[in-house]
Design an enzyme around this catalytic site. Structure first.
Site, PDB file in Angstrom:
ATOM      1  N   GLU B 194       0.807  -1.227   0.000  1.00  0.00           N
ATOM      2  CA  GLU B 194       0.000   0.000   0.000  1.00  0.00           C
ATOM      3  C   GLU B 194       0.839   1.276   0.000  1.00  0.00           C
ATOM      4  O   GLU B 194       0.548   2.211  -0.742  1.00  0.00           O
ATOM      5  CB  GLU B 194      -0.952   0.022   1.210  1.00  0.00           C
ATOM      6  N   HIS B 263     -10.016  -4.202  10.983  1.00  0.00           N
ATOM      7  CA  HIS B 263     -10.665  -4.129   9.671  1.00  0.00           C
ATOM      8  C   HIS B 263     -11.982  -3.373   9.706  1.00  0.00           C
ATOM      9  O   HIS B 263     -12.774  -3.488   8.785  1.00  0.00           O
ATOM     10  CB  HIS B 263     -10.915  -5.541   9.117  1.00  0.00           C
TER      11      HIS B 263
END
Lengths: 342, 460
Positions: B194, B263
């Site tokens: 990322e 998450h």
């Protein structure tokens, strides 16, 4: 210069034989290199002086000692090639042909600066000269430069993105994320690692498990070379070779420039982590500008007088920039809220 | 004893699926690990493996059946020595159905499930949609895909990159079909990296391209947040206006279902603080499409916060060649006079359901979908507050320094005299998201929270 095709993966790290290559400069090349390096040195000396006078604020990282790197690399570039670097960026901007007045006025935070005074020493850009900054976060320019190379590949041109970073930044994780993508997608990016031996105050041997940065791409199959970054002819030879490698679509290339900064990390660094003798030894024996100067005199391509004239002309350009940067007004207060969004 | 095969849940948010194909027929013998059927969810087609050994005694759900609820028995496996008659004799074939039904009933009683259902409200199209425009029903997922495809057809500099966006067709199927239409040059699968690909994307934007960077979820974008803020958001300013970053960072944001603390974070407030960023978070499919197209065309970096639970929700979308929704404009989705409820994204499901409940109690709530969080259309909120005198904000994110806090501060400063009650925030609880179903439910916003907050500000 011939470029060896990569035949074996992970065999790309060149050693002594190749790494010692230098370009035999013509008289014009020597004179141009001399002038360009001197220009950077005098500019930086002036910036240091103006910092001391309180005209330049914040952080100010000088490039003195490393001039051969950007000057030698720039000589191999063509129109459309991009350059990006970190916060020690004044030399890169001048080498790209940016106006010293605009650079110095940015250092003093004036409206005539490249970023209208809003960027400062570490954040300057010139679309016209394909200079993409000037980045203050250590290592960030490595992924950004890889993205510039992605743009070249996407557009199908043969331009190259020169991505400079230091031995300190070389330990950032995103450098290796970028190496991976650059080789995976064969992006035309040259990672120029300017190893000036110290990441701020931490020497390479105290910060790096693998101190040979040219090998840092081995696990990604990126070829790398160590280069004498104090000899502009060696830099130029490595530049020609790596630029050709990228233009031919072979993917990225790593150049580790063995160089040295004479000044502290920034203006506020007393540099107690190294001895005065160490600095003096490099200055006396390896100075990049002195090397060219000696060759010019030895080959009788220039006389002492000729070189004095060059020096005088460089000083006058730098003085003019300093003069401009001292008297140019600060940005209009209305500029506070401009250039945030388009 | 005959063993029932139940419709499996194949993702954290799956509630039902289509039984697309049986690969075994009645009478076939199966052993553990054999693929017996294919199930199509809204994200992918998955294979169902047998867990038990035996013979397929009876297929209870024929192939081609759509919307089979999770846990419904779809077949019965007979152990060796058993025959078909034992299914009826023992009654075991039917028992799980009843069990599944009661389980289903229990689940649907939870507010979380309420939130997952799109309200049956007819949302008015944008004011500038011509009268008589045909509306097509599509999911948020399809709307996002269509928006990207349309903009990629329109502008060769637009490309999409991220993890699993190309060959896998998108981790949440949002980029489905893009690789086939635009090829690998413009639909780029990245490694799991990322920080690196966010920086590479910004570099490409500085170089003049218009990247759409997909984060599999915004939870993973924390690894990339330096580039989003320091490289993308600030470069225009730091370059004195010379160089901008025309880039869209998009992906699901906030809690999905039962995926735990790392998450399930809502980043709306984080990004909304940054000058130089535009932050968009749509609720309906029409807004998702029109706003994503506007975001891709924006010369500025845009954070486009989607929601996994909303991906499968269907809404009417105007059938127009080029449907754009302006960035920075809130929308009054339901008019009312008694209290203003402001929300966006999944928060709108609570807000709209809450408004329905309140209407039954004769409290007419005006519901505003903020849609763009930065720049914030506070004028539309204030206009409503001037009418209602009461304001409730609804978000799934945490309370401290949340978006609701910002709205409350601005409305208090700019419309204090019109307020008849303190501005009240409905937010997620001030805890990391727990995993246990009951605790997760307690941590999230609920319709009941909205109803109670609205009643409180109306002194009812």
């Amino acid at each position: 210069m011939a470029v060896a095709k990569k035949t074996q993966p992970a065999q790309g790290v060149s050693r002594a034989s190749e790494a010692g290559a230098v370009t035999e400069f013509s008289k014009d090349q020597e004179l141009a290199a001399y002038r360009d390096m001197l220009h950077i040195r005098r500019f930086e000396e002036k910036a240091g002086q103006m910092y001391g006078m309180g005209l330049i604020g914040g952080f100010c990282h000088l490039y003195i000692g490393q001039e051969a790197v950007v000057v030698g690399m720039q000589m191999a570039l063509k129109k459309g090639d991009q350059v990006i670097t970190g916060y020690r960026d004044h030399g890169h901007m001048l080498a790209c042909g940016m106006d010293p007045k605009g650079v110095m006025a940015e250092l003093t935070g004036r409206r005539g600066g490249y970023s209208k005074g809003k960027g400062g020493s570490m954040h300057m850009f010139s679309l016209e000269k394909n200079f993409y900054g000037g980045h203050g976060i250590v290592g960030a320019q490595v992924s950004l430069g890889t993205g510039l190379a992605f743009t070249n590949k996407y557009r199908g041109n043969d331009n190259v993105a020169l991505t400079y970073f230091g031995d300190g930044a070389a330990n950032q994780g995103q450098v290796y994320e970028s190496f991976n993508m650059a080789e995976l997608w064969k992006l035309p990016v040259i990672f120029v690692i300017e190893n000036n031996r110290y990441a701020m105050g931490t020497s390479v041997s105290r910060s790096s498990a693998q101190t040979d940065f040219s090998k840092r791409g081995v696990s990604f199959n990126i070829p790398g070379e160590q280069v004498d970054g104090m000899d502009v002819r060696a830099v130029h030879a490595a530049a020609e070779k790596s630029v050709a490698w990228c233009r031919e679509g072979n993917g990225p290339f790593i150049l580790e420039m063995m160089t040295y900064r004479y000044r502290g990390h920034s203006m506020s660094d007393p540099a107690k982590y190294r001895t005065r003798e160490e600095v003096e030894k490099v200055r006396n024996e390896h100075d990049p500008i002195e090397q060219v100067r000696n060759r010019l005199l030895q080959k009788k391509w220039a006389s002492e007088d000729d070189l004095k004239k060059i020096d005088a002309s460089v000083r006058s350009v730098v003085n003019e920039a300093a003069e401009f940067a001292t008297h140019d007004p600060e940005p209009d207060p209305s500029e506070l809220y401009t250039d945030i969004l388009q | 004893m005959p063993t029932p095969v139940l419709m499996p849940a194949l993702s954290p948010t799956m509630e039902k699926g289509n039984l697309s194909k049986w690969l075994k027929k009645e009478g076939d013998s199966v052993k553990s690990g054999d693929v017996i059927a294919e199930i199509e969810t809204d994200k992918a087609t998955m294979e169902v493996e047998a867990i038990d050994e035996g013979t397929i005694g009876k297929i209870l759900v024929p192939e081609g059946t759509a919307d089979v609820a999770v846990n419904t028995p779809i077949a019965v496996i007979l152990a060796s020595g058993e025959d078909k008659s034992s299914i009826k004799e023992s009654g075991n074939g039917a028992a799980p159905v009843a069990a599944a039904k009661s389980a289903e009933a229990k689940v649907s009683a939870e507010p979380k499930q309420e939130a997952a259902q799109p309200p049956k409200l007819d949302i008015a199209p944008e004011a500038d949609v011509p009268a008589g425009t045909e509306m097509v029903t599509m999911t948020v997922r399809e709307a996002l895909r269509d928006a990207m495809a349309e903009e990629m057809r329109r502008d060769g500099d637009v490309f999409v990159m991220g993890e699993e966006v190309a060959e896998y067709q998108g981790a949440y199927k949002v980029t489905q079909g893009l690789l086939q239409e635009f090829g690998a040059r413009r639909v780029v699968d990245t490694p799991i990296t990322e920080h690196g690909f966010a920086g590479l994307g910004v570099g490409a934007a500085l170089g003049g391209l218009k990247p759409i960077v997909e984060f599999m979820t915004f939870n993973f974008a924390m690894q990339a947040i330096d580039h989003i803020i320091n490289s993308a958001a600030k470069t225009r300013y730091m370059s004195g206006g010379q160089i901008g970053s025309p880039i869209v960072f998009r992906g699901p944001n906030g809690a999905a279902a039962r995926v735990g603390a790392q998450h399930s974070q809502d980043y709306t407030a984080w990004y909304s603080q940054i000058p130089g960023l535009t932050v968009v978070s749509p609720y309906s499919a029409a807004d998702a499409k029109g706003l994503l197209k506007s975001a891709i065309r924006s010369p500025n970096p845009v954070i486009f916060l989607e929601n996994e639970i909303l991906y499968g929700h269907s809404f009417p979308v105007p059938k127009l060649d080029d449907y754009l929704v302006p960035i920075g404009k809130a929308k009054v989705v339901r008019p009312g006079n008694n209290v203003t409820i402001v929300s966006w994204s999944i928060g709108m499901t609570y807000a709209l359901k809450g408004a329905e409940e309140l209407a039954k109690k004769h409290i007419m709530a005006e519901v505003i979908d903020l849609r763009t969080i930065r720049p914030m259309d506070i004028a539309t909120v204030i206009e409503s507050v001037k009418k209602t005198g009461r304001l409730v904000t609804v978000e799934e994110g945490w309370p401290q320094s949340g978006v609701g806090a910002e709205i409350a501060a601005r409305v208090s400063a700019e419309a204090f005299d019109y307020l008849d009650a303190p501005v009240t925030r409905v937010t997620g609880r001030d805890v990391p998201m727990p995993y246990a179903a009951n605790l997760e439910k307690l941590a999230l916003t609920s319709v009941n929270d909205v109803v109670e907050a609205a009643k409180a500000v109306c002194y009812r």
